[in-house]
Design an enzyme around this catalytic site. Sequence first.
Site, PDB file in Angstrom:
ATOM      1  N   TYR A   1     -13.203   3.143  12.786  1.00  0.00           N
ATOM      2  CA  TYR A   1     -12.127   3.777  12.011  1.00  0.00           C
ATOM      3  C   TYR A   1     -12.182   5.292  12.183  1.00  0.00           C
ATOM      4  O   TYR A   1     -11.161   5.942  12.432  1.00  0.00           O
ATOM      5  CB  TYR A   1     -12.273   3.391  10.538  1.00  0.00           C
ATOM      6  CG  TYR A   1     -11.176   3.920   9.648  1.00  0.00           C
ATOM      7  CD1 TYR A   1      -9.893   3.373   9.682  1.00  0.00           C
ATOM      8  CD2 TYR A   1     -11.412   4.960   8.757  1.00  0.00           C
ATOM      9  CE1 TYR A   1      -8.877   3.854   8.848  1.00  0.00           C
ATOM     10  CE2 TYR A   1     -10.406   5.445   7.925  1.00  0.00           C
ATOM     11  CZ  TYR A   1      -9.144   4.883   7.981  1.00  0.00           C
ATOM     12  OH  TYR A   1      -8.136   5.365   7.168  1.00  0.00           O
TER      13      TYR A   1
ATOM     14  N   GLY B   1       0.805  -1.215   0.000  1.00  0.00           N
ATOM     15  CA  GLY B   1       0.000   0.000   0.000  1.00  0.00           C
ATOM     16  C   GLY B   1       0.844   1.274   0.000  1.00  0.00           C
ATOM     17  O   GLY B   1       1.917   1.341  -0.607  1.00  0.00           O
TER      18      GLY B   1
ATOM     19  N   ASN C   1       2.540   5.157   9.301  1.00  0.00           N
ATOM     20  CA  ASN C   1       1.652   4.834   8.177  1.00  0.00           C
ATOM     21  C   ASN C   1       0.741   3.645   8.488  1.00  0.00           C
ATOM     22  O   ASN C   1      -0.395   3.607   8.023  1.00  0.00           O
ATOM     23  CB  ASN C   1       2.512   4.531   6.943  1.00  0.00           C
ATOM     24  CG  ASN C   1       1.727   3.805   5.877  1.00  0.00           C
ATOM     25  OD1 ASN C   1       0.927   4.400   5.169  1.00  0.00           O
ATOM     26  ND2 ASN C   1       1.927   2.490   5.773  1.00  0.00           N
TER      27      ASN C   1
HETATM   28  N1  LIG Z   1      -6.063   3.909   1.101  1.00  0.00           N
HETATM   29  C1  LIG Z   1      -6.760   4.981   1.389  1.00  0.00           C
HETATM   30  O1  LIG Z   1      -7.618   5.420   0.586  1.00  0.00           O
HETATM   31  C2  LIG Z   1      -6.523   5.724   2.686  1.00  0.00           C
HETATM   32  C3  LIG Z   1      -7.283   6.901   2.897  1.00  0.00           C
HETATM   33  C4  LIG Z   1      -7.075   7.623   4.078  1.00  0.00           C
HETATM   34  C5  LIG Z   1      -6.133   7.199   4.984  1.00  0.00           C
HETATM   35  N2  LIG Z   1      -5.412   6.064   4.766  1.00  0.00           N
HETATM   36  C6  LIG Z   1      -4.422   5.682   5.786  1.00  0.00           C
HETATM   37  O2  LIG Z   1      -3.166   5.466   5.171  1.00  0.00           O
HETATM   38  C7  LIG Z   1      -2.421   4.462   5.892  1.00  0.00           C
HETATM   39  C8  LIG Z   1      -1.977   3.362   4.914  1.00  0.00           C
HETATM   40  O3  LIG Z   1      -3.147   2.836   4.315  1.00  0.00           O
HETATM   41  P1  LIG Z   1      -3.124   1.815   3.077  1.00  0.00           P
HETATM   42  O4  LIG Z   1      -4.293   2.180   2.237  1.00  0.00           O
HETATM   43  O5  LIG Z   1      -1.782   1.713   2.495  1.00  0.00           O
HETATM   44  O6  LIG Z   1      -3.507   0.463   3.866  1.00  0.00           O
HETATM   45  P2  LIG Z   1      -3.192  -1.068   3.524  1.00  0.00           P
HETATM   46  O7  LIG Z   1      -2.883  -1.256   2.098  1.00  0.00           O
HETATM   47  O8  LIG Z   1      -4.319  -1.825   4.135  1.00  0.00           O
HETATM   48  O9  LIG Z   1      -1.829  -1.316   4.351  1.00  0.00           O
HETATM   49  C9  LIG Z   1      -1.844  -1.213   5.730  1.00  0.00           C
HETATM   50  C10 LIG Z   1      -0.433  -1.429   6.221  1.00  0.00           C
HETATM   51  O10 LIG Z   1      -0.446  -1.315   7.656  1.00  0.00           O
HETATM   52  C11 LIG Z   1       0.185  -2.477   8.185  1.00  0.00           C
HETATM   53  N3  LIG Z   1      -0.297  -2.813   9.533  1.00  0.00           N
HETATM   54  C12 LIG Z   1      -1.559  -3.049   9.940  1.00  0.00           C
HETATM   55  N4  LIG Z   1      -1.566  -3.345  11.252  1.00  0.00           N
HETATM   56  C13 LIG Z   1      -0.267  -3.297  11.669  1.00  0.00           C
HETATM   57  C14 LIG Z   1       0.383  -3.510  12.903  1.00  0.00           C
HETATM   58  N5  LIG Z   1      -0.302  -3.860  14.002  1.00  0.00           N
HETATM   59  N6  LIG Z   1       1.734  -3.362  12.968  1.00  0.00           N
HETATM   60  C15 LIG Z   1       2.442  -3.011  11.858  1.00  0.00           C
HETATM   61  N7  LIG Z   1       1.885  -2.811  10.657  1.00  0.00           N
HETATM   62  C16 LIG Z   1       0.544  -2.954  10.571  1.00  0.00           C
HETATM   63  C17 LIG Z   1      -0.142  -3.579   7.185  1.00  0.00           C
HETATM   64  O11 LIG Z   1       0.720  -4.685   7.377  1.00  0.00           O
HETATM   65  P3  LIG Z   1       0.227  -6.217   7.057  1.00  0.00           P
HETATM   66  O12 LIG Z   1       0.473  -6.453   5.607  1.00  0.00           O
HETATM   67  O13 LIG Z   1       1.089  -7.040   7.951  1.00  0.00           O
HETATM   68  O14 LIG Z   1      -1.222  -6.302   7.404  1.00  0.00           O
HETATM   69  C18 LIG Z   1       0.113  -2.828   5.890  1.00  0.00           C
HETATM   70  O15 LIG Z   1       1.491  -2.739   5.634  1.00  0.00           O
HETATM   71  C19 LIG Z   1      -3.371   3.959   6.996  1.00  0.00           C
HETATM   72  O16 LIG Z   1      -3.059   4.602   8.202  1.00  0.00           O
HETATM   73  C20 LIG Z   1      -4.756   4.374   6.503  1.00  0.00           C
HETATM   74  O17 LIG Z   1      -5.667   4.564   7.557  1.00  0.00           O
HETATM   75  C21 LIG Z   1      -5.591   5.320   3.632  1.00  0.00           C
END
Ligand SMILES: NC(=O)c1ccc[n+]([C@@H]2O[C@H](COP(=O)([O-])OP(=O)(O)OC[C@H]3O[C@@H](n4cnc5c(N)ncnc54)[C@H](OP(=O)(O)O)[C@@H]3O)[C@@H](O)[C@H]2O)c1
Length: 228
Positions: free
Chosen positions: A150, A12, A83
């Site tokens: 969330y 991600g 992140n």
């Molecule tokens: N995508 C969007 O549209 C969006 C919008 C607003 C905000 N965000 C924010 O942006 C950030 C990244 O989001 P993303 O979309 O890239 O999410 P994602 O693709 O679901 O990736 C989440 C990442 O967080 C890691 N993670 C989850 N729980 C963890 C833990 N306990 N310890 C260490 N790592 C952990 C996951 O690792 P694993 O592979 O091990 O699960 C993965 O690397 C998040 O904070 C999210 O809330 C995203």
Amino acid sequence: MAVALITGANRGIGLALVKAFAGRRDKVFACVRASSDREALDAFAASTPHWVQVIEMDVSDPAQIGRARRKLEAEPIDVLVNNAGIGGPDRQSATDMDFEGLEETFRVNSMAPLRVALAFLPNVKAAKGRIITLSSQMGATGASADNLAYRVSKQAVNRLMRGLATELKPHGIPVLIVNPGWVKTEMGGEGAQLTTDESAANLVKLIDKLDIGSTGQFLAWNGKELAW
Ligand SMILES: NC(=O)c1ccc[n+]([C@@H]2O[C@H](COP(=O)([O-])OP(=O)(O)OC[C@H]3O[C@@H](n4cnc5c(N)ncnc54)[C@H](OP(=O)(O)O)[C@@H]3O)[C@@H](O)[C@H]2O)c1
């Protein structure tokens, strides 16, 4: 050359940030869980002539944060990026709440960023660095009842980071809260607006521009200040 530490770095937005920083020859500590699928991260680390070190750290586990910090004790960190995040449990409306899932969402999305920031604060201070936490538009104000775990976890992290910004201002350490936009990841889904590379490029621009005058702000990926 700067040194960046990024949590949730195996996929991600986190992985795109690793590539963006390493691509401009910054040194990157890419933090992942022991259980993470890290194939793409390992392949990138092996293929890049630049410096990426993978560190195991589940951000919800204080003992693992402590271990990672001891491993990196002597490393000044210019950019610390919180992140890692989760979307929360399946049932998370006000009238149908999975309370264990709500607790887990607070642990990962709200408490962990502060714990990680405090654990690595000596490293950030040593580099006169900066702390960035990924939040969400869903942490802004509103009356929506969906995705409530969330939403409140992101509101909570915004407030914790704003408090941290206030306390670190006299030390010259800026703290930024950012909404990365709606991004095509496992969390954002295929229909999202931005690719991970686009989002990461925008975030890096905001991080580069960050100074103590803008500490505590909650910004969108395009630099617009968000109210919450
Ligand atoms: N995508 C969007 O549209 C969006 C919008 C607003 C905000 N965000 C924010 O942006 C950030 C990244 O989001 P993303 O979309 O890239 O999410 P994602 O693709 O679901 O990736 C989440 C990442 O967080 C890691 N993670 C989850 N729980 C963890 C833990 N306990 N310890 C260490 N790592 C952990 C996951 O690792 P694993 O592979 O091990 O699960 C993965 O690397 C998040 O904070 C999210 O809330 C995203």
